[in-house]
Design an enzyme around this catalytic site. Structure first.
Site, short mmCIF file in Angstrom:
data_model
loop_
_atom_site.label_atom_id
_atom_site.label_comp_id
_atom_site.label_asym_id
_atom_site.label_seq_id
_atom_site.Cartn_x
_atom_site.Cartn_y
_atom_site.Cartn_z
N HIS A 79 0.82 -1.22 0.00
CA HIS A 79 0.00 0.00 0.00
C HIS A 79 0.86 1.26 0.00
O HIS A 79 2.00 1.26 0.44
CB HIS A 79 -0.94 -0.01 1.19
CG HIS A 79 -2.02 -1.04 1.08
ND1 HIS A 79 -3.02 -1.16 1.99
CD2 HIS A 79 -2.25 -2.00 0.14
CE1 HIS A 79 -3.83 -2.14 1.64
NE2 HIS A 79 -3.38 -2.68 0.52
N GLU A 81 0.67 4.01 1.79
CA GLU A 81 1.09 4.45 3.12
C GLU A 81 2.30 3.64 3.59
O GLU A 81 3.26 4.19 4.13
CB GLU A 81 -0.04 4.28 4.15
CG GLU A 81 -1.31 5.01 3.81
CD GLU A 81 -2.36 4.13 3.14
OE1 GLU A 81 -3.53 4.24 3.51
OE2 GLU A 81 -1.99 3.35 2.24
N CYS A 117 -6.39 1.35 5.47
CA CYS A 117 -6.89 0.05 5.93
C CYS A 117 -6.36 -0.23 7.34
O CYS A 117 -5.47 0.48 7.83
CB CYS A 117 -6.47 -1.05 4.96
SG CYS A 117 -4.71 -1.50 5.05
N CYS A 120 -2.53 -0.67 7.47
CA CYS A 120 -1.79 0.59 7.32
C CYS A 120 -1.97 1.47 8.55
O CYS A 120 -1.04 2.17 8.95
CB CYS A 120 -2.21 1.31 6.05
SG CYS A 120 -1.54 0.53 4.56
#
Length: 159
Positions: A79, A81, A117, A120
């Site tokens: 991801h 992040e 999410c 993250c």
């Protein structure tokens, strides 16, 4: 011409970063800013050296009709992040702000109502990031206080 406010300036940069995303579903771009300086950037894509979904022309989660936000362990991507956090030293992320933007992989339109999410969020908490600011529209955004994510622990379930 009016000068762009600082928050949208950083969100514009996060939006530019997402152009490097290789995800077929949702393209995310993230930047970490501390003391008014960009510390790192990240976008979602397969780990270095592995084939990206856009190169393979397929998304496993899409093939299996998995709804957005579920079964991330099947996703090839790291991801945005996480990639931004990986690219920074913790001393640079302490007290920082993470700016996040998302566009649809199909239409290219901004996607509102997104946030990090659960995985993250854990990384953001451990990195010592104080705020996450997520683009909703070209000029509107939502500010999340990471302390609230700690207090409202979404990993505790009633059995």
């Amino acid at each position: 011409m009016a000068r762009r406010d600082k928050t949208n300036y950083y969100l514009d940069i996060a939006e530019t970063v997402l152009e490097r995303s290789t995800c077929l579903r949702l393209k995310y771009g993230a930047i970490i800013v501390r003391n008014d300086e960009i510390v790192s950037t990240g976008y979602n894509g397969a780990p270095r050296g592995r084939a990206n979904c856009d190169e393979l022309g397929t998304c496993v989660r899409e093939k299996l009709n998995i709804p957005s936000g579920q079964r991330y362990e099947l996703c090839r991507s790291v991801h945005a992040e996480a990639n931004a956090i990986i690219s920074a030293a913790r001393e640079q992320t302490l007290g920082s702000t993470l700016f996040l933007a998302c566009r649809s992989g199909r239409t290219g339109e901004l996607v509102s109502g997104t946030t990090s999410c659960a995985m993250c969020k854990r990384l953001i908490i451990n990195a010592g990031i104080s705020q996450v600011i997520v683009r909703e529209t070209k000029d509107d955004y939502t500010v999340y206080d990471v302390a609230d994510w700690i207090e409202d622990d979404d990993t505790i379930f009633e059995l």
